[in-house]
Design a protein around this motif. Structure first.
Motif, PDB file in Angstrom:
ATOM      1  N   GLU A 198      -0.663   5.609  -7.049  1.00 22.53           N
ATOM      2  CA  GLU A 198      -1.777   4.710  -7.338  1.00 22.53           C
ATOM      3  C   GLU A 198      -2.848   4.737  -6.261  1.00 22.53           C
ATOM      4  N   LEU A 199      -2.530   5.271  -5.078  1.00 20.54           N
ATOM      5  CA  LEU A 199      -3.488   5.461  -3.985  1.00 20.54           C
ATOM      6  C   LEU A 199      -3.438   6.918  -3.555  1.00 20.54           C
ATOM      7  N   SER A 200      -4.588   7.467  -3.225  1.00 28.92           N
ATOM      8  CA  SER A 200      -4.643   8.840  -2.718  1.00 28.92           C
ATOM      9  C   SER A 200      -4.366   8.840  -1.211  1.00 28.92           C
TER      10      SER A 200
ATOM     11  N   LEU B  76      -5.252   5.728   1.341  1.00 29.26           N
ATOM     12  CA  LEU B  76      -4.241   5.147   2.218  1.00 29.26           C
ATOM     13  C   LEU B  76      -4.658   5.254   3.681  1.00 29.26           C
ATOM     14  N   ARG B  77      -5.241   6.390   4.067  1.00 29.73           N
ATOM     15  CA  ARG B  77      -5.701   6.547   5.459  1.00 29.73           C
ATOM     16  C   ARG B  77      -6.821   5.564   5.767  1.00 29.73           C
ATOM     17  N   GLN B  78      -7.720   5.360   4.816  1.00 32.77           N
ATOM     18  CA  GLN B  78      -8.870   4.484   5.060  1.00 32.77           C
ATOM     19  C   GLN B  78      -8.526   3.001   5.020  1.00 32.77           C
ATOM     20  N   HIS B  79      -7.640   2.619   4.123  1.00 33.38           N
ATOM     21  CA  HIS B  79      -7.418   1.188   3.887  1.00 33.38           C
ATOM     22  C   HIS B  79      -5.980   0.729   4.124  1.00 33.38           C
TER      23      HIS B  79
ATOM     24  N   ASN C  17       0.837  -1.206   0.000  1.00 31.94           N
ATOM     25  CA  ASN C  17       0.000   0.000   0.000  1.00 31.94           C
ATOM     26  C   ASN C  17       0.869   1.252   0.000  1.00 31.94           C
ATOM     27  N   GLN C  18       1.942   1.238   0.790  1.00 33.06           N
ATOM     28  CA  GLN C  18       2.849   2.393   0.827  1.00 33.06           C
ATOM     29  C   GLN C  18       3.504   2.607  -0.537  1.00 33.06           C
TER      30      GLN C  18
END
Length: 152
Positions: free
Chosen positions: A77-79, A83-86, A69-70
């Motif tokens: 690729e992630l906002s 990232l905070r949510q998942h 995720n990081q």
């Protein structure tokens, strides 16, 4: 959101590679299909291998998911919100002392290594979240803008 994207990426990559190597060693240690684990093994040891094997591999999979995720965040690729949510690292469940005592020293060491790595990543996650919350506040956002304005 991060101190330095380059430094953060290097930390994430280093820990990711460390986790992959450890996951491979753990898989080999707990793989019941190998000849390393005798078929006539004591039932208590078999249970300990099963329980701690599941706990350890789950721990490492959580680590690898967090690290991926990081990486996805750093690659755009992630906002921040995604990232905070998942992207949170789940709470850790430590090894069970009664089970650990039944395992050979090498397997115990691998479990300890996975726990130590998990603690390191928990600190990274906690620090990232604290920094993120500071940056999200109006005062934190202004401080960040001031730091960037006077840094160059």
């Amino acid at each position: 959101m991060t101190i330095s994207a380059g430094a953060t990426r290097q930390i994430i990559e280093d820990v990711y590679h460390e986790a992959l190597i450890l996951a491979d060693e753990v898989r080999a240690a707990f793989d019941s299909r190998t000849s390393r684990i005798p078929q006539d093994m004591d039932e208590g040891v078999k249970v300990a291998l099963s329980v701690e094997g599941l706990r350890t591999t789950t721990r490492l999979m959580h680590l690898l998911a967090w690290l991926l995720n990081q990486r996805a965040y750093l690659d755009g690729e992630l906002s921040d919100m995604q990232l905070r949510q998942h992207g949170a690292l789940p709470s850790e469940r430590p090894a069970l002392p009664g089970m650990m005592r039944r395992l050979d020293p090498h397997t115990q060491d691998l479990i300890r290594q996975s726990l130590d790595l998990y603690k390191r990543v928990e600190r990274l996650d906690r620090d990232w979240r604290a920094r993120s919350e500071t940056e999200q506040s109006p005062v934190g956002a202004m401080q960040g803008r001031l730091e960037r304005a006077f840094a160059g």
